[in-house]
Every structure is written in C-alpha cells, then in structure tokens.
Scaffold this active site. Structure first.
Site, short mmCIF file in Angstrom:
data_model
loop_
_atom_site.label_atom_id
_atom_site.label_comp_id
_atom_site.label_asym_id
_atom_site.label_seq_id
_atom_site.Cartn_x
_atom_site.Cartn_y
_atom_site.Cartn_z
N SER A 43 -28.21 14.89 -39.38
CA SER A 43 -27.37 15.71 -40.00
C SER A 43 -25.92 15.84 -39.27
CB SER A 43 -27.95 17.06 -39.45
OG SER A 43 -26.91 18.15 -39.46
N LYS A 44 -25.07 16.01 -40.09
CA LYS A 44 -23.67 16.09 -39.74
C LYS A 44 -23.35 17.21 -38.56
CE LYS A 44 -21.98 16.87 -44.14
NZ LYS A 44 -21.67 16.24 -45.47
N ARG A 45 -24.25 17.93 -38.61
CA ARG A 45 -24.18 19.17 -37.56
C ARG A 45 -24.52 19.03 -36.11
NH1 ARG A 45 -24.78 21.57 -42.44
NH2 ARG A 45 -26.76 21.37 -42.48
N LYS A 46 -25.20 17.90 -36.14
CA LYS A 46 -25.75 17.39 -34.79
C LYS A 46 -25.12 16.26 -34.11
CE LYS A 46 -30.41 18.60 -35.91
NZ LYS A 46 -31.76 18.02 -35.83
N LEU A 47 -23.97 15.96 -34.83
CA LEU A 47 -23.16 14.90 -34.05
C LEU A 47 -23.16 14.68 -32.64
CD1 LEU A 47 -20.18 14.34 -36.69
CD2 LEU A 47 -22.31 12.96 -36.34
#
Ligand code: GLU
Length: 530
Positions: free
Chosen positions: A259-263
C-alpha cells in the site's frame, strides 16, 4: 478491430511498483497484438500541480521503456512526448458534461437535491434495519419545475445514476472468469458533483469509448466499480469492453496489499532489508536522503537511482502474478511481448519478493556488454562527484578495468561506488578501523613486511596484475612467509578496506606511484601511533 489498452494513473507524485505491473501488462497486451497503449491522466479531482505530480510517473515510464501511443495537443503547460500524449481528463470536461446530459435525458440518471444528512439518514435507517440501502429518490427532480422548486429552497444537486433494482450482471472477466453482481446491491452512484465536476467512473467510461479502448486491464480493486461503469456504458449505447482485473501485489511474505499508505513502514520492514540496506549504502554516497519515503523499494524511482536495469525490473514484475510455465523465468523484452497472455495471470495475489528481484537484477547484469556497463558506471561516478564532469580522458579505461576486475560484484551500477577508494586522492583514503587494527596493528610483522614489499614494488616494472602476482609470490618465498601475512596488510594499506576485488588488479588500477604513496602514508601513520 485493433487492440487498444490504457493505463490511467492519478498524478500522485510517484510510480508505485504495483501500478507499473498493471501498466506493463497493458503495454505487453497492446504490443503483442500490434495495437495501441494509451496513457491517460486521471486528474478530474486534482487540486494540486498535476504536472509536477506527473513528472516522476512519466519519467518512470521512459526509464522502463514503456512507450505510449498518440495523444491530443498538450495544451498550455502540459507535457507530452511529441504527438503521443498523455491525455488529461481535466481537459475533457465538455465530453463528460455532454454524457451526463444524455444520461439525464434518457432517464438513466437524475438530479438528486437531497442534502448530505438526508441521504445519510436513509443509509443509517437501512443499516439499522439490517437491509441493503436503496435510495428513495425522494429528492430526485424529474422535471425542470421540480428542480426550480428545490433550487428555490436553497438546495443544490448532484447527478446520480438511476441504477437497476433487479437482475444480475454477468461479467466475463479475462482473469477472474465469470463474476456475477446483483444489481439490487448497487446504489445510485454519483456521477457529477454539485460543482458540475465529473466523477471518475463517468469520465473513465466516456474516455474508454472515445479512445476506442478494447481491453480494460486494471487493479482488482476496481472490480466492484465495474457494474456502475457497465451501466453507464450500456445506457450511453457504447460498445462493451473486455475487462481483466489483476490481483493485487502483496507485501513480502504476506497477503496484505502493498500500500502507498505504508511507505514509511517499508523502510523499516525486515523483508525489505536487502533492498533497503542496498539503497541506504548507495544513497549515502549519492547524497540522496535514504530515509525519504519516496526513496523506497515500492517506488520505481528507487531502482533507477540505485542503478538497476529496467529490463530486470520489468522481467521481475512480469512474473509477479503471471507465469509462462513452471520453470521459465528469464524473458527479454521481445520475448515478454511474444509470450504474455492474460489467461496465465494468476487469480491469487503475488507477494513482492525483494530477494528475487535482486536475483533478476544479477542475472540481467551478467548480460550487459562491458562497454555499456562501463559507460553507466562512469555516469554514476560523475553523479557521486568522484569523477569530474566531463570525466578525465582515461576515465573509461580505468573504470573499464574496475568493471572487469569486479565482475559479478557489480550487481547494480550503483555498486561501482563501493570502489570509491580508487578515485579519492591518496591522502583522503578512509581506513576501516577494524581492518586497520586487525591487519596492520595487531600482527607484529605487518609493518616491517609491508615496508619491505614496498621497496620491491618500487622496483616493479611493468606494473601490471600478472607481473605483480609473480612479484608477490617470489617475495613470499624469499621471506619464508605465508601469503596471508602480506596480502591482507597490503590491501588495507592501499584501499582502506578489508575486502575488494583482486589485489593485483587493484594495484595495477591505482598505478605504481599511488600504490607506493598509500603504503608510505600507512607506514607513517603506523609509526606515529607507535
Ligand atoms: N486512476 C485509476 C487508478 O489509478 C484508474 C482505474 C482504471 O484503470 O480504470 O486506479
């Protein structure tokens, strides 16, 4: 009819590895069928600077060699590649508005004047009763007079689809097979906001028709959006599309979606350690901020920066959810185009495997001709400020020797930076303190042997790897010592490091004068330390 596919990125500021996989499959499918691959920017609800947020995405495509076809006149401030797009949805609002009018006129959509809290109340009531939500259409304006009345009440409207309330949609997805949807479970989705701006679902359907797209190959998360999009297309009398929904890319060793939110998590994630350590080492030398979220193995730019080969990244992504057979893994670009098929896309998510990606990289690197490797390493050294720009005229020759001597140690072009000690001035060699202690301070005979061998080296002529090897061997014999008693001390003295490629090649590359200068400096420091 020619195959036409598209990739429709939102301008997020970076190119996510899962997105590239989707783009790659679209590209391969189009190229295989001699069709077209279009790039279309989903910027209908973007407030920010789209061009800046798009730049890394287009750059990533260029780096990977995923070329796209055709496009409109770019318009002021918009970027394009000659006459090949991308398309910008923000420039196509008239088309979307016209489609909304047609849907209203044909009764497939209505203006909904309910206030947000009124529709929410209906939703809450359905939930409390444990029933699926069905819009009451209480504030639907069927006539102009009704609309005027609501407007007079100070209400505003959005446009909603008048979705079917019964029946089943049977979708033959090219990856997932037959998927059935109950129309009754669909809501009256919004297609135009109160300010008149279109919602993605409408825009994408209008564009897919206008651009004569034949196959929509996209992420699985859009499967649930498909019924409303099919409804819009059918209501407007458009051609039916073929859909292929790709399973998501999962985190390493897990079923969780990447996920992009967990970069920021991926920068600390143990499974990403091999790539993160790698990146950190190279970033430090190139002055890239390694902890930056965007310098992340989940973002394509990471691979370009660290000196991966685009073909290795593509080859790895190809196998992320697709297989040819049980064994074959390596594909050139032409072979990928020839072999790809949507039928062989897996239904289950594929987890991203950093170690495997590195293996692909190593194998691809072995195929790169020495000359090309050298030229790219020269570029990296220039970026790191280790070679002047333009580089000295003998740079290619020196770097060529390093590349040859380092062999498979150069896994990415960034690895050339491991040999920075060959480029720094002699008095700026950084000595690894452990190696210094272990190889030069501790063994009592290290300094005297090094001093003796220094004098032998001073007489050496020619100063090439083969002659130096013979020279060292006869030195070892004449002193009655083991080779290990001199070679480790010598390596630390001239490189500052405990490990590296062949010692004799290292000496040859440094040359006689610099090798002697480094040994002398080491001896002086050892003497000074007493
Ligand atoms: N902008 C959408 C996305 O990035 C595109 C979806 C589609 O391909 O229809 O997921």
């Amino acid at each position: 009819m020619s195959v036409r596919t598209r990739f429709a990125p939102s301008p997020t500021g970076f190119l996510h590895i899962g997105g590239v996989r989707t783009a790659l499959f679209n590209w391969l499918f189009a190229r295989q069928h001699g069709g077209q691959f279009l790039l279309r920017v989903d910027d209908t609800d973007e407030q920010r600077n789209v061009e800046a947020a798009l730049e890394p995405i287009l750059h990533g495509f260029e780096w990977l060699g995923l070329d796209w076809d055709e496009g409109p006149e770019p318009g002021p401030g918009k970027r394009s590649r000659g006459d090949a797009g991308p398309y910008y949805q923000s420039q196509r609002n008239d088309l979307y508005a016209a489609a909304v009018e047609r849907l209203l006129a044909s009764g497939h959509a209505y203006r909904d004047f309910s206030k947000p809290d009124e529709s929410q109340a209906e939703r809450d009531a359905a939930q409390a009763a444990g029933e699926p939500f069905v819009a009451s259409r209480r504030f639907a304006a069927e006539t102009e007079a009704e609309a005027q009345r609501y407007l007079a009440e100070g209400r505003t409207s959005v446009v909603r689809l008048k979705m079917p309330r019964a029946g089943t949609l049977v979708l033959n997805d090219l990856v997932r097979g037959e998927v059935r949807f109950d129309w009754a479970r669909e809501q009256d989705h919004v297609i135009q906001r109160a300010d008149g701006s279109p919602i993605y679902h409408l825009a994408t359907v209008v564009d897919d028709e206008a651009m004569a797209i034949t196959h929509v190959i996209r992420a699985e998360e859009h499967l649930s959006n498909t019924p409303r999009q099919v409804f819009i297309a059918a209501s407007l009398g458009y051609r039916p599309l073929q859909f292929a929904h790709l399973p998501y890319v999962a985190e390493p060793g897990s079923k969780n979606k990447l996920s992009k939110r967990k970069l920021d998590k991926y920068l600390k994630n143990r499974d990403f350690a091999s790539l993160n350590e790698y990146g950190a080492r190279i970033a430090q030398r190139l002055g890239i901020e390694a902890a930056a979220e965007t310098f992340n193995p989940v973002i394509v730019d990471f691979y370009e920066q660290t000196g991966f080969l685009p073909e290795a990244v593509l080859n790895y992504l190809l196998l992320l959810g697709w297989s040819f057979d049980d064994s074959r893994e390596d594909f050139t670009r032409a072979e990928m185009i020839e072999s790809f098929s949507l039928e062989r896309v897996n239904k289950a998510p594929a987890s991203f495997d950093p170690a495997k990606l590195l293996n692909f990289q190593e194998r691809s690197m072995q195929l790169v001709p020495a000359k090309q490797k050298t030229a790219r390493c020269v570029e990296v050294l220039k970026r790191a400020g280790m070679l002047s720009d333009p580089p000295p005229c003998d740079a290619a020759q020196t770097v060529g020797k390093i590349v040859a001597a380092a062999g498979d140690r150069i896994r990415t072009y960034g690895d050339i930076l491991d040999y920075d000690y060959l480029f720094v001035p002699d008095d700026e060699v950084v000595y690894d303190s452990k190696a210094w202690e272990k190889r030069l301070v501790k063994p009592a005979d290290a300094a005297p042997l090094l001093a003796k061998f220094r004098d032998t080296l001073a007489e050496a002529s020619p100063f090439d790897a083969a002659s130096l090897e013979t020279l060292l061997k006869s030195f070892v014999e004449s002193q009655g010592i083991a080779i290990g008693q001199i070679i480790h001390a010598l390596r630390v003295a001239v490189t500052g490091q405990a490990v590296g490629f062949g010692m004799f090649e290292t000496l040859e590359i440094l040359g006689q004068q610099r090798s002697l200068a480094r040994i002398d400096m080491t001896l002086r420091r050892l003497a000074a330390a007493g």
